[in-house]
Enzyme design. Structure first.
Site, PDB file in Angstrom:
ATOM      1  N   LYS A 162       0.839  -1.201   0.000  1.00 34.70           N
ATOM      2  CA  LYS A 162       0.000   0.000   0.000  1.00 34.70           C
ATOM      3  C   LYS A 162       0.876   1.254   0.000  1.00 34.70           C
ATOM      4  CE  LYS A 162      -0.381  -0.028   5.055  1.00 34.70           C
ATOM      5  NZ  LYS A 162      -1.295  -0.104   6.209  1.00 34.70           N
ATOM      6  N   ARG A 171     -10.496  -0.432  14.846  1.00 36.15           N
ATOM      7  CA  ARG A 171     -10.258   0.345  13.629  1.00 36.15           C
ATOM      8  C   ARG A 171     -11.158  -0.160  12.498  1.00 36.15           C
ATOM      9  NH1 ARG A 171      -4.377   0.570  10.725  1.00 36.15           N
ATOM     10  NH2 ARG A 171      -4.931  -1.612  10.281  1.00 36.15           N
ATOM     11  N   TYR A 178      15.146  30.097   9.691  1.00 32.94           N
ATOM     12  CA  TYR A 178      13.898  30.784   9.995  1.00 32.94           C
ATOM     13  C   TYR A 178      13.753  31.007  11.500  1.00 32.94           C
ATOM     14  CZ  TYR A 178      11.769  30.489   5.345  1.00 32.94           C
ATOM     15  OH  TYR A 178      11.457  30.660   4.011  1.00 32.94           O
ATOM     16  N   MET A 186      11.358  24.363   3.511  1.00 35.59           N
ATOM     17  CA  MET A 186      10.624  23.530   2.567  1.00 35.59           C
ATOM     18  C   MET A 186      11.552  22.812   1.596  1.00 35.59           C
ATOM     19  SD  MET A 186       7.618  24.543  -0.168  1.00 35.59           S
ATOM     20  CE  MET A 186       6.426  24.970   1.106  1.00 35.59           C
TER      21      MET A 186
END
Length: 373
Positions: free
Chosen positions: A46, A145, A267, A315
C-alpha cells in the site's frame, strides 16, 4: 561509460538521490517467508509500496514467489493490477466504495470486507452476476479500527447463507501492539482470533503483520502480511533490527559558508552560533519528506563524521554544521548521507519523533531514484 548516481542526480537537476535495493527487499522477503513456517507469506504494498514504488516492489516480490499483495484503497489496486500476473491475488484492506465494486470484480480485485453492509453488497453483486466472488472478511480483535465486532461475528456465523455467494479466501484481523512483543494485548488478540475462527471452521486465518511474525508460531496461522520489515524497518523494539536496509538517501550540498559566533541561523533565528561555524546548505527539506521536527536533533553524515542539523528545516533546504570536517572537504555539488550505513530509517524517525513508516512514505519525488538488484 557508466556514470555514478551522483552524476545522474546532478544531470537530472535533483537535490539528492534515493537508492532502492530490490535485492535487499527480496532477501527480507525470503527471511520473513522462512519465519512464516508453513504459512504463506504475502506483502503489503500500500501507499505505493511505502513510497518506494509499487510496480518495482511488487514485480520483484512476485519474481521471488510472492502471490498475495495488499493495498489500502481500490485506486491503488486499479493502478497495480495490470502489472501483476493473473495468479497474483490483490486485496484492498479498506474495503470497496459501492460505486467501484463492479470494476473491482471485473479486474479480479479482492475486497477485505469490514462490515456486514459491505458483505451484503458484495454478496448481492455475486448473486446478480451468478458467480462466487472472492473476498476476505476482517474482524476487530482489539484495535477498534476496521472489521466486524464480536457480536457481528456471531450474527454472521448464525446466518451461514450470507457467505454462500462468496468465495471466502480467509478471515483476518490486525495486531495493534505487535511492535512491542511484551505487550499483553498480543495474547488477547490471538485468543480473540481463535474464538472467531472457531465460529467459521475450515476458513484459513491471517493475523501476523511484520511484528507478529516475531511473536511466535501461534500468530503465523495460514498467511502472514509483512509490511515495514520488507522495506528494512525494524519489526519490533526488541533488540537489533534483523532486516536488511533497503533504502539509502544522499542529499546535495548547494552552498557552504562560514559565519561568526553570534550569527542567527535559519527561519526565526532558531539557532545562534556559539562559535565560528562552517555551514553547508543541503538541497532538500520538508517538501522532500525530511520532517521539520528533525531540527535540531537530526544530522547528516560525511564518512564517519556526524553533521548536526542546525536551524529550522525549510521547505526545500536544510543546514548542517560542517565545522568538524577539514576545510575544503565539502563543496557545492558534493553529497552527504541522510539515510545509509550511519543512519537507518528507524534512527532518523527517532530523531524526528515519529516512526519509520512515516519517513519512508513521505520521501519526495524530487529525488533522483535508482533501483538496484
Amino acid at each position: 561509460m557508466q556514470t555514478s548516481p551522483e552524476t545522474r542526480a546532478r544531470a537530472a537537476g535533483t537535490g539528492g538521490y534515493l537508492v532502492i535495493d530490490l535485492a535487499a527487499l527480496v532477501a527480507n522477503y525470503t527471511q520473513l517467508s522462512a519465519r512464516s513456517g508453513q504459512a504463506l507469506t504475502g506483502a503489503v504494498v500500500k501507499a505505493d509500496a511505502y513510497g518506494l514504488g509499487a510496480f518495482q516492489v511488487a514485480t520483484a516480490l512476485y519474481d521471488a514467489g510472492c502471490r498475495h499483495f495488499f493495498v489500502a484503497q481500490a485506486c491503488e489496486a486499479f493502478t497495480l493490477r495490470p502489472s501483476l500476473p493473473a495468479d497474483a491475488a490483490l486485496y484492498v484492506l479498506n474495503g470497496l466504495p459501492e460505486d467501484c465494486e463492479a470494476s473491482c470484480a471485473d479486474q479480479n480485485i479482492i475486497p477485505v470486507l469490514n462490515s456486514l453492509r459491505q458483505i451484503a453488497r458484495w454478496a448481492d453483486l455475486a448473486k446478480t452476476r451468478g458467480q462466487r466472488l472472492p473476498a476476505v472478511v476482517q474482524f476487530d480483535t482489539g484495535m477498534a479500527r476496521l472489521g466486524l465486532s464480536s457480536e457481528e461475528a456471531r450474527a454472521l456465523a448464525a446466518a451461514p447463507d450470507t457467505l454462500k455467494a462468496l468465495d471466502i479466501r480467509f478471515i483476518m484481523s490486525h495486531l495493534a501492539c505487535a511492535d512491542t512483543p511484551e505487550n499483553i494485548a498480543n495474547a488477547d488478540h490471538l485468543a480473540h482470533m481463535r474464538n472467531i475462527s472457531a465460529l467459521f471452521p475450515g476458513l484459513p486465518v491471517s493475523l501476523a503483520n511484520s511484528g507478529g511474525l516475531f511473536l511466535g508460531d501461534g500468530f503465523l496461522q495460514h498467511l502472514t502480511r509483512p509490511g515495514i520489515a520488507l522495506y528494512g524497518g525494524a519489526p519490533n523494539d526488541a533488540g537489533p533490527n534483523p532486516m536488511q536496509p533497503v533504502v539509502s538517501l544522499h542529499v546535495a550540498v548547494i552552498q557552504t559558508r562560514t559565519v561568526p559566533a553570534g550569527t542567527r541561523i535559519g527561519y526565526g533565528g532558531a539557532h545562534t552560533a556559539t562559535r565560528e561555524t562552517r555551514l553547508a546548505t543541503l538541497g532538500a527539506g520538508y517538501a522532500d519528506g525530511l520532517p521539520r521536527s528533525l531540527s535540531p536533533r537530526g544530522a547528516a553524515w560525511h564518512g564517519d563524521i556526524r553533521l548536526p542539523i542546525i536551524g529550522r528545516i525549510s521547505m526545500d533546504s536544510l543546514m548542517v554544521d560542517i565545522t568538524d570536517l577539514p576545510e575544503g572537504t565539502l563543496a557545492d555539488g558534493d553529497f552527504v548521507e541522510l539515510i545509509g550505513p550511519h543512519q537507518s530509517i528507524d534512527t532518523i524517525a527517532a530523531d524526528a519523533g515519529t516512526i519509520s513508516y512515516e519517513i519512508l512514505t513521505a520521501l519526495g519525488r524530487r529525488f533522483y531514484r535508482e533501483y538496484r538488484g
